[in-house]
Design a protein around this motif. Structure first.
Motif, PDB file in Angstrom:
ATOM      1  N   ILE A   1      -7.260  91.844  76.862  1.00  0.00           N
ATOM      2  CA  ILE A   1      -7.436  91.470  75.458  1.00  0.00           C
ATOM      3  C   ILE A   1      -8.455  92.400  74.815  1.00  0.00           C
ATOM      4  CG2 ILE A   1      -8.147  89.653  73.862  1.00  0.00           C
ATOM      5  CD1 ILE A   1      -7.252  87.600  75.913  1.00  0.00           C
ATOM      6  N   LYS A   2      -7.978  93.327  74.028  1.00  0.00           N
ATOM      7  CA  LYS A   2      -8.862  94.295  73.380  1.00  0.00           C
ATOM      8  C   LYS A   2      -9.395  93.783  72.044  1.00  0.00           C
ATOM      9  CE  LYS A   2      -6.514  98.243  75.502  1.00  0.00           C
ATOM     10  NZ  LYS A   2      -5.787  99.505  75.272  1.00  0.00           N
ATOM     11  N   GLU A   3      -8.574  93.046  71.333  1.00  0.00           N
ATOM     12  CA  GLU A   3      -8.976  92.531  70.029  1.00  0.00           C
ATOM     13  C   GLU A   3      -8.481  91.092  69.896  1.00  0.00           C
ATOM     14  OE1 GLU A   3      -8.458  93.597  65.263  1.00  0.00           O
ATOM     15  OE2 GLU A   3      -7.543  94.858  66.804  1.00  0.00           O
ATOM     16  N   LYS A   4      -9.421  90.197  69.543  1.00  0.00           N
ATOM     17  CA  LYS A   4      -9.070  88.781  69.401  1.00  0.00           C
ATOM     18  C   LYS A   4      -8.253  88.562  68.125  1.00  0.00           C
ATOM     19  CE  LYS A   4     -12.069  85.658  70.519  1.00  0.00           C
ATOM     20  NZ  LYS A   4     -13.235  84.724  70.491  1.00  0.00           N
ATOM     21  N   ILE A   5      -7.109  87.928  68.263  1.00  0.00           N
ATOM     22  CA  ILE A   5      -6.253  87.612  67.125  1.00  0.00           C
ATOM     23  C   ILE A   5      -6.568  86.194  66.654  1.00  0.00           C
ATOM     24  CG2 ILE A   5      -3.888  87.381  66.314  1.00  0.00           C
ATOM     25  CD1 ILE A   5      -3.051  89.331  68.495  1.00  0.00           C
ATOM     26  N   VAL A   6      -6.857  86.035  65.367  1.00  0.00           N
ATOM     27  CA  VAL A   6      -7.224  84.734  64.808  1.00  0.00           C
ATOM     28  C   VAL A   6      -6.285  84.389  63.665  1.00  0.00           C
ATOM     29  CG1 VAL A   6      -9.038  83.378  63.710  1.00  0.00           C
ATOM     30  CG2 VAL A   6      -9.638  85.091  65.424  1.00  0.00           C
ATOM     31  N   ASP A   7      -5.742  83.180  63.717  1.00  0.00           N
ATOM     32  CA  ASP A   7      -4.896  82.680  62.638  1.00  0.00           C
ATOM     33  C   ASP A   7      -5.763  81.819  61.719  1.00  0.00           C
ATOM     34  OD1 ASP A   7      -3.000  81.680  60.957  1.00  0.00           O
ATOM     35  OD2 ASP A   7      -1.704  80.827  62.509  1.00  0.00           O
ATOM     36  N   LYS A   8      -6.234  82.402  60.624  1.00  0.00           N
ATOM     37  CA  LYS A   8      -7.190  81.733  59.738  1.00  0.00           C
ATOM     38  C   LYS A   8      -6.583  80.562  58.976  1.00  0.00           C
ATOM     39  CE  LYS A   8      -9.973  85.899  59.136  1.00  0.00           C
ATOM     40  NZ  LYS A   8     -10.552  86.874  58.171  1.00  0.00           N
ATOM     41  N   THR A   9      -5.269  80.440  58.989  1.00  0.00           N
ATOM     42  CA  THR A   9      -4.622  79.322  58.277  1.00  0.00           C
ATOM     43  C   THR A   9      -4.740  78.012  59.053  1.00  0.00           C
ATOM     44  OG1 THR A   9      -2.484  79.806  59.308  1.00  0.00           O
ATOM     45  CG2 THR A   9      -2.984  80.904  57.207  1.00  0.00           C
ATOM     46  N   GLU A  10      -5.067  78.094  60.341  1.00  0.00           N
ATOM     47  CA  GLU A  10      -5.183  76.902  61.186  1.00  0.00           C
ATOM     48  C   GLU A  10      -6.644  76.469  61.307  1.00  0.00           C
ATOM     49  OE1 GLU A  10      -2.870  75.104  62.396  1.00  0.00           O
ATOM     50  OE2 GLU A  10      -1.068  76.355  62.292  1.00  0.00           O
ATOM     51  N   LYS A  11      -6.897  75.174  61.270  1.00  0.00           N
ATOM     52  CA  LYS A  11      -8.243  74.643  61.415  1.00  0.00           C
ATOM     53  C   LYS A  11      -8.560  74.305  62.867  1.00  0.00           C
ATOM     54  CE  LYS A  11      -8.592  72.687  56.759  1.00  0.00           C
ATOM     55  NZ  LYS A  11      -8.837  71.459  55.960  1.00  0.00           N
ATOM     56  N   ASN A  12      -7.559  73.858  63.612  1.00  0.00           N
ATOM     57  CA  ASN A  12      -7.757  73.500  65.016  1.00  0.00           C
ATOM     58  C   ASN A  12      -7.991  74.749  65.848  1.00  0.00           C
ATOM     59  OD1 ASN A  12      -6.584  72.991  67.915  1.00  0.00           O
ATOM     60  ND2 ASN A  12      -7.102  70.972  67.093  1.00  0.00           N
ATOM     61  N   LEU A  13      -9.025  74.700  66.674  1.00  0.00           N
ATOM     62  CA  LEU A  13      -9.400  75.858  67.484  1.00  0.00           C
ATOM     63  C   LEU A  13      -8.262  76.342  68.360  1.00  0.00           C
ATOM     64  CD1 LEU A  13     -11.572  77.812  68.656  1.00  0.00           C
ATOM     65  CD2 LEU A  13     -12.134  76.011  70.305  1.00  0.00           C
ATOM     66  N   PHE A  14      -7.507  75.409  68.966  1.00  0.00           N
ATOM     67  CA  PHE A  14      -6.463  75.763  69.916  1.00  0.00           C
ATOM     68  C   PHE A  14      -5.234  76.356  69.235  1.00  0.00           C
ATOM     69  CE2 PHE A  14      -9.150  73.060  72.366  1.00  0.00           C
ATOM     70  CZ  PHE A  14      -9.024  73.493  73.672  1.00  0.00           C
ATOM     71  N   LYS A  15      -5.124  76.171  67.909  1.00  0.00           N
ATOM     72  CA  LYS A  15      -4.039  76.781  67.160  1.00  0.00           C
ATOM     73  C   LYS A  15      -4.509  78.014  66.395  1.00  0.00           C
ATOM     74  CE  LYS A  15      -1.460  72.474  66.509  1.00  0.00           C
ATOM     75  NZ  LYS A  15      -0.895  71.515  65.501  1.00  0.00           N
ATOM     76  N   ARG A  16      -5.812  78.059  66.123  1.00  0.00           N
ATOM     77  CA  ARG A  16      -6.367  79.176  65.363  1.00  0.00           C
ATOM     78  C   ARG A  16      -6.485  80.442  66.204  1.00  0.00           C
ATOM     79  NH1 ARG A  16     -10.686  76.837  63.857  1.00  0.00           N
ATOM     80  NH2 ARG A  16     -12.231  77.839  65.209  1.00  0.00           N
TER      81      ARG A  16
END
Length: 375
Positions: A144-159
């Motif tokens: 994992i070189k770069e962490k991918i974050v889904d900012k539309t999700e509030k839940n940590l496990f989905k974000r």
């Protein structure tokens, strides 16, 4: 009905042959076991969403946990032979032609030996699963070189991707169970007063153990003795189910192949089969074992996983969570590598046992420093 105990190898020959065959078979088929465990504990949907790969790239990586499985197999087989031998002799009845026993007593002796051998499976399965997860987590960290974050999700496990192969801190568990503090002041105060347990977890997350001794130390440091006894009930349930399904399917398939075949003194269950029939019976029986007991094996792996104690209460709640979160197919993950292992392991163990048995018998007939007279 009384039956005479059949003449067989002496206990020492059986121990050496059985334990050696078990160790070799476990070592040679362990890659299937590694892939099975990793597949059972992965979350494919999240891995696909965040572009995560953690599969082994070398044979060395696929051997992590093999030492625990081999040691457990040796102790299991040794315990099985010793306990069955002692129990069957203890329950034998003096008759006219020597010691005899009955079919129910033989079944009881087998059940007792199965109970004791299963006790050895549980701690070494816990160690093996942790070693597999540690190698998998190591693979994820390096890839994992770069962490991918889904900012539309509030839940940590989905974000973002939260690996199931690393230890969860108190904060992550709060997010998982939805008990996280919403107040910024409370969150800041919590960060200032760091939980010593979380410090230990973070240490092992950064430096996962990859050897048998260090993994034992890791499990004991984080979970204590309970870390080696997790999944006791589900393991016993799985072992009983495996035996019942295997014997029932084997006997039913045998009758289906040739219902009028007469019994004799050869072959399993008093029948003699050619190589093709034996292979077919083995394949069908192993397939039935996978179809019926795979969910139990998946539940066992999750309960014995790194975060199993914190995430799951029992087998039923584990099954419910997996079904609701990942679907019914999650209960059958790892079925193919497990089936491959069952197919290969049976014939391999029998072949190695016969080979080692011949060596031990030959060696047993030799005398050291035997003096020979020259004529």
């Amino acid at each position: 009905m009384n039956i005479e105990q059949p003449k067989s190898d002496n206990l020492l020959t059986a121990l050496v042959s059985g334990c050696t065959a078990s160790a070799f078979a476990a070592t040679l088929t362990y890659p299937f076991d590694f892939l099975k465990t990793q597949e059972q504990l992965n979350n494919p949907e999240l891995m696909k969403k965040f572009n995560i790969t953690n599969g082994p790239h070398t044979l060395g990586q696929m051997s992590k946990g093999c030492s625990a499985l081999v040691l457990g197999s040796i102790l299991k087989n040794g315990t099985r032979l010793i306990s069955y031998n002692w129990t069957s002799k203890f329950m034998a009845i003096d008759g006219r032609e020597g010691k005899t026993t009955s079919a129910p007593r033989t079944v009881i002796a087998g059940a007792i030996s199965a109970f004791f051998e299963t006790l050895w499976i549980i701690p070494f399965e816990n160690i093996k699963i942790t070693m597999v997860q540690n190698q998998t987590w190591m693979n994820e960290m390096t890839r994992i070189k770069e962490k991918i974050v889904d900012k539309t999700e509030k839940n940590l496990f989905k974000r973002e991707y939260v690996s199931p192969h690393k230890y969860y801190t108190t904060e992550i568990f709060d997010q998982y169970f939805g008990t996280a503090q919403q107040s910024k002041f409370a969150a800041a105060a919590q960060k200032q007063i760091k939980n010593p347990f979380d410090t230990l977890i973070e240490h092992y997350n950064k430096h996962p153990s990859l050897t048998l001794s260090s993994t034992i130390k890791e499990i004991y440091s984080i979970k204590g003795i309970s870390g080696f006894t997790a999944g006791t009930f589900i393991t016993f349930t799985r072992q009983i189910a495996i035996t019942w399904v295997w014997l029932s399917t084997y006997n039913a398939t045998r009758q289906l192949i040739d219902p009028h075949k007469k019994s004799d003194d050869k072959g399993w269950f008093g029948h003699d089969y050619n190589a093709l029939e034996k292979t077919g019976l083995h394949l069908v029986s192993s397939l039935a074992v996978i179809a019926v007991t795979q969910p139990l094996d998946v539940l066992k792996s999750h309960i014995q996983s790194k975060n199993g104690k914190g995430m799951y209460r029992d087998a039923l709640s584990t099954a419910y969570k997996l079904f609701m979160q990942q679907g019914a197919k999650s209960l059958f993950r790892g079925a193919l590598p497990r089936w491959c292992k069952l197919i290969v392991s049976g014939g391999l163990t029998a072949s190695i046992y016969g080979y080692v048995e011949d060596i031990v018998n030959v060696a047993g007939g030799q005398k050291m420093f035997e003096e020979k007279r020259l004529e």
